[in-house]
Enzyme design. Sequence first.
Site, PDB file in Angstrom:
ATOM      1  N   TYR A  36     -26.158 -45.446 100.980  1.00 38.19           N
ATOM      2  CA  TYR A  36     -24.953 -44.960 100.312  1.00 38.19           C
ATOM      3  C   TYR A  36     -24.761 -45.219  98.772  1.00 38.19           C
ATOM      4  O   TYR A  36     -25.899 -45.693  98.135  1.00 38.19           O
ATOM      5  CB  TYR A  36     -23.689 -46.099 100.741  1.00 38.19           C
ATOM      6  N   ARG A  84     -23.177 -55.707 101.516  1.00 38.95           N
ATOM      7  CA  ARG A  84     -24.032 -55.353 102.555  1.00 38.95           C
ATOM      8  C   ARG A  84     -25.222 -54.661 101.904  1.00 38.95           C
ATOM      9  O   ARG A  84     -25.043 -53.630 101.255  1.00 38.95           O
ATOM     10  CB  ARG A  84     -23.483 -54.266 103.515  1.00 38.95           C
ATOM     11  N   GLY A 195     -23.136 -54.852 116.518  1.00 40.31           N
ATOM     12  CA  GLY A 195     -22.700 -53.392 116.790  1.00 40.31           C
ATOM     13  C   GLY A 195     -22.710 -52.959 118.201  1.00 40.31           C
ATOM     14  O   GLY A 195     -21.715 -52.790 118.682  1.00 40.31           O
ATOM     15  N   ARG A 196     -23.794 -52.361 118.267  1.00 38.14           N
ATOM     16  CA  ARG A 196     -23.877 -51.602 119.705  1.00 38.14           C
ATOM     17  C   ARG A 196     -23.735 -52.366 120.743  1.00 38.14           C
ATOM     18  O   ARG A 196     -22.948 -51.834 121.801  1.00 38.14           O
ATOM     19  CB  ARG A 196     -25.271 -50.694 119.773  1.00 38.14           C
TER      20      ARG A 196
HETATM   21  C1  LIG Z   1     -23.406 -44.736 115.735  1.00 42.08           C
HETATM   22  C2  LIG Z   1     -23.669 -45.680 114.722  1.00 42.08           C
HETATM   23  C3  LIG Z   1     -23.004 -45.404 113.431  1.00 42.08           C
HETATM   24  C4  LIG Z   1     -23.164 -46.176 112.402  1.00 42.08           C
HETATM   25  N1  LIG Z   1     -22.419 -46.069 111.254  1.00 42.08           N
HETATM   26  C5  LIG Z   1     -22.658 -46.865 110.242  1.00 42.08           C
HETATM   27  C6  LIG Z   1     -21.954 -46.702 108.681  1.00 42.08           C
HETATM   28  O1  LIG Z   1     -21.198 -45.591 108.554  1.00 42.08           O
HETATM   29  N2  LIG Z   1     -22.028 -47.622 107.735  1.00 42.08           N
HETATM   30  C7  LIG Z   1     -22.857 -48.692 108.009  1.00 42.08           C
HETATM   31  O2  LIG Z   1     -23.141 -49.426 107.120  1.00 42.08           O
HETATM   32  N3  LIG Z   1     -23.574 -48.886 109.220  1.00 42.08           N
HETATM   33  C8  LIG Z   1     -23.506 -48.043 110.064  1.00 42.08           C
HETATM   34  N4  LIG Z   1     -24.178 -48.202 111.376  1.00 42.08           N
HETATM   35  C9  LIG Z   1     -24.979 -49.519 111.476  1.00 42.08           C
HETATM   36  C10 LIG Z   1     -24.195 -50.626 112.078  1.00 42.08           C
HETATM   37  O3  LIG Z   1     -23.280 -51.257 111.160  1.00 42.08           O
HETATM   38  C11 LIG Z   1     -25.158 -51.736 112.401  1.00 42.08           C
HETATM   39  O4  LIG Z   1     -25.874 -52.162 111.353  1.00 42.08           O
HETATM   40  C12 LIG Z   1     -26.239 -51.176 113.221  1.00 42.08           C
HETATM   41  O5  LIG Z   1     -25.848 -50.632 114.170  1.00 42.08           O
HETATM   42  C13 LIG Z   1     -26.872 -52.488 113.628  1.00 42.08           C
HETATM   43  O6  LIG Z   1     -26.397 -53.364 114.353  1.00 42.08           O
HETATM   44  P1  LIG Z   1     -26.355 -53.530 115.963  1.00 42.08           P
HETATM   45  O7  LIG Z   1     -28.046 -53.229 116.230  1.00 42.08           O
HETATM   46  O8  LIG Z   1     -25.994 -54.697 116.519  1.00 42.08           O
HETATM   47  O9  LIG Z   1     -25.746 -52.094 116.417  1.00 42.08           O
HETATM   48  C14 LIG Z   1     -23.962 -47.318 112.170  1.00 42.08           C
HETATM   49  C15 LIG Z   1     -24.563 -47.550 113.613  1.00 42.08           C
HETATM   50  C16 LIG Z   1     -24.184 -46.770 114.812  1.00 42.08           C
HETATM   51  C17 LIG Z   1     -24.932 -46.928 116.130  1.00 42.08           C
END
Ligand SMILES: Cc1cc2nc3c(=O)[nH]c(=O)nc-3n(C[C@H](O)[C@H](O)[C@H](O)COP(=O)(O)O)c2cc1C
Length: 228
Positions: A36, A84, A195-196
């Site tokens: 970003y 971040r 997140g997920r």
């Molecule tokens: C569909 C999707 C969209 C995401 N969009 C963003 C975003 O716009 N900005 C951001 O900082 N991280 C984004 N992420 C990353 C998440 O913030 C997070 O760091 C990432 O999913 C890892 O965490 P997790 O493994 O628990 O999902 C996104 C992740 C997913 C799966």
Amino acid sequence: MSEEEITLIIQAFVDAAIQAKQLGFNGIEIQGAHGYLVDQFFWDKTNTRTDRYGGDLIKRTQFATELIQAIRTAVGPDYPIAIRLSQWKMSDYYVKPLDTPEKLEQFLHVLVQAGIDIFHCSTRRFWEPEYEGSELGFAGWVKKLTGKPTIAVGSVGLDDEFTSLYTEGKGAGHKDLDDLLHRLDQQEFDLVAVGRALLADPAWAVKIRDGRVNEIQAFSPESLATLL
Ligand SMILES: Cc1cc2nc3c(=O)[nH]c(=O)nc-3n(C[C@H](O)[C@H](O)[C@H](O)COP(=O)(O)O)c2cc1C
């Protein structure tokens, strides 16, 4: 981006921070990761400027430090400001611009001096060692080098890697949390972002708290479709 545009952008961030505080949020987080805008200034592949916003590692933090200082002045000394950070970019998962702990320390030092309170250390897999010779992940190194609270993130509660969720529908089951809990006990990091796993099961945190790990829902084909 011209210097005038930079001034306008910084003011827009400041306005957003002030509004967040007025609305009652407990703190703000600057998005400085994943390629970003702020991260585009940090990375030498995207920052080719020859003015005071470009150059060596420290010069490439100029935009961020001006931004952090401006927000700090606006929100006051006691309002938490997180940032971040990630090594990886959306355009390149495997890049590691801060390829030694020494470079990471130099980089973090200027952000702390500018007024950062909390580091949110984005990785694709929180358990992966950031540098050879140590088991510490990215959040662990950032905490060790700054003494600041850090947030770990990246595949918490997930079985497999980020991309296989999309390509193969894998990576969506829950895995045991022993390694995460061990690292928390060791104070490698202070907070955990999820997140997920939460998208698959919004009650994830409650079930962990209540010891109902076996009831955690993995992704269904329907919930997976909402992510694509
Ligand atoms: C569909 C999707 C969209 C995401 N969009 C963003 C975003 O716009 N900005 C951001 O900082 N991280 C984004 N992420 C990353 C998440 O913030 C997070 O760091 C990432 O999913 C890892 O965490 P997790 O493994 O628990 O999902 C996104 C992740 C997913 C799966």
